[in-house]
Design an enzyme around this catalytic site. Structure first.
Site, mmCIF file in Angstrom:
data_model
loop_
_atom_site.group_PDB
_atom_site.id
_atom_site.type_symbol
_atom_site.label_atom_id
_atom_site.label_comp_id
_atom_site.label_asym_id
_atom_site.label_seq_id
_atom_site.Cartn_x
_atom_site.Cartn_y
_atom_site.Cartn_z
ATOM 1 N N HIS A 272 0.909 -1.490 -0.122
ATOM 2 C CA HIS A 272 -0.275 -0.433 0.083
ATOM 3 C C HIS A 272 0.908 1.121 0.199
ATOM 4 C CE1 HIS A 272 -3.007 3.018 0.602
ATOM 5 N NE2 HIS A 272 -4.121 1.475 0.446
ATOM 6 N N ASP A 329 -7.490 -4.921 -0.466
ATOM 7 C CA ASP A 329 -8.453 -6.264 -1.534
ATOM 8 C C ASP A 329 -7.438 -7.369 -1.002
ATOM 9 O OD1 ASP A 329 -7.418 -3.268 -3.455
ATOM 10 O OD2 ASP A 329 -9.559 -4.058 -3.195
#
Ligand code: SDX
Length: 393
Positions: A272, A329
């Site tokens: 991320h 996700d």
């Protein structure tokens, strides 16, 4: 640096705006919507209540929430001509492409949304229409992809139940609302509702900064979210987990592929830009995946593969050194699958959840009268040169 421009590819160190909507702390793994921790909102709130909070800045009273919910219910129908646009798509069309096109087409059915100087009430109506119709458009894009008849909304149902009804009911039989499913869906949509200046939200803001309509701005955001490095990752994660399962379930082999610089394979759902220790949403979703699957009596082998991958990555220097952890996700697709939602709809679910965030950010940009976005560059092309006639080339 060249003169007055600082190069910052991917805007890793650029603050594009000042915002009062969402607070992220990447080191501490903190995420708050208008000051409220997502852990509390995921536990205690509902998606429509969180949408109200993000868009209007405070938690609604019971009356405000009821009015907001009822207003949304009364706008879930779309113009019947939208079915002609939908029918024009081949059943092979990816629902994200349909979503982006149909959201953009709302400007045709509500041309007043093109006026950059709408009154506060007119903006509110534009917003309510989008929040209401996106669930219908999303469900209809799914029905189109399986060649089944579209199902109309039922105003007796709450937002999440209505969406699942439009997704899974048939003219021949109703959809039985399961409270476990609806609770899980509310939680997932809440966790996706906003995330400060990520790629798709920055897209919505950039398009909105040109005084483009809410619908055109959000349509652009949907396209950005579709990218596999962004919202498209939740679909890519399941495809990766299914590939590992089909390959015999040896996650170590895929960890090695992810580390191999010559192999384009990435561990989808890992890493991320902001979170460098853990994604707080992934923590909640991982726990929810266990709860939902056991409550629904589902044993999904790819959940075990996902946990093995996470374990292996948490101890592997390549991932630890690069601070790569599961992101939002990584586990979400496992729950969507358990709720019966097909893989090609996972990124649509992300868009459905992110809708209130996009709307809130677009509204804030307009209220703050922010200037049109127009970054500069550092030119590295040819120096000045004269035209050469074709005979001499
Ligand atoms: C979302 O911004 C947001 O807030 C997004 C989001 C939201 O709510 O809006 O949180 C939603 O988009 C989550 C991210 C979903 N994407 C994926 O899961 C795709 C896989 N992840 C990556 O592609 C990547 O981690 C990003 C895109 C998420 C972040 O990219 P960065 O910050 O630009 O980092 P990078 O690509 O420069 O990677 C840093 C290093 C590189 O290695 P080196 O060149 O330094 O040797 O880590 C490696 C990368 O090769 N790396 C990975 C990896 N992710 C990064 N290696 C293997 N597998 C991965 N998943």
């Amino acid at each position: 640096e060249s003169g007055f421009v600082t190069l910052d590819p991917g805007y890793k160190n650029t603050g594009a705006t000042q915002s009062a909507i969402t607070f992220l702390d990447g080191e501490e793994g903190i995420l708050r919507y208008r000051g409220y921790p997502i852990e509390q909102l995921a536990e205690k709130s509902s998606f429509i209540e969180v949408a109200y909070l993000l868009i209007y800045g405070s938690l609604p009273t019971a009356q405000e929430l009821e009015d907001f919910s009822n207003r949304i219910k009364r706008h879930t129908l779309v113009n019947e001509d939208m079915r002609k646009i939908l029918d024009g798509f081949p059943y092979t069309a990816h629902p994200m492409g349909i979503l982006s096109a149909l959201v953009s087409s709302l400007t045709a059915f509500y041309p007043e949304s093109l006026n950059p100087n709408q009154t506060k009430d007119e903006v509110d109506l534009t917003i309510v229409r989008l929040l209401a119709k996106i669930s219908t458009i999303a469900a209809w894009s799914y029905k189109n992809s399986i060649g089944h008849p579209v199902i109309y909304p039922k105003n007796s149902l709450d937002y999440c139940s209505n969406f699942m009804h439009m997704m899974f009911a048939y003219p021949t039989e109703t959809y039985e609302v399961n409270p476990i499913v609806i609770d899980a869906l509310n939680k997932l949509l809440i966790l996706h509702a906003d995330h400060e200046q990520n790629c798709s939200t920055s897209t919505v803001r950039l398009v909105g900064s040109a005084n483009a309509s809410l619908y055109s701005s959000v349509s652009a955001g949907i396209s950005a979210l579709w990218g596999p490095l962004h919202g498209g990752a939740n679909q890519a994660v399941i495809e990766m987990l299914e590939e590992i399962k089909a390959d015999g379930g040896d996650s170590k082999k895929f960890i090695a592929k992810a580390k191999d610089k010559n192999d384009p394979f990435r561990l989808m759902g890992f890493g991320h830009r902001v979170y460098k220790n853990f994604d707080p949403r992934a923590k909640i979703i991982k726990k929810s995946a266990d709860d939902v699957l056991s409550a629904l009596g589902i044993k999904d082998p790819i959940l075990d593969i996902a946990k093995e991958l996470e374990e292996a990555a948490l101890t592997d220097p390549y991932f630890v050194d690069r601070k790569l952890y599961p992101n939002v996700d990584f586990y979400s697709g496992i729950i969507y699958q358990a709720l019966g939602i097909p893989t090609n709809m996972f990124t649509v679910m992300f868009a459905l959840g992110r809708m209130p965030g996009w709307i809130a950010q677009w509204k804030e940009l307009r209220e703050n009268k922010e200037p049109i976005g127009r970054p500069r560059q550092i030119y590295v092309g040819e120096k000045e040169r004269d035209y050469v006639s074709i005979e001499k080339r």
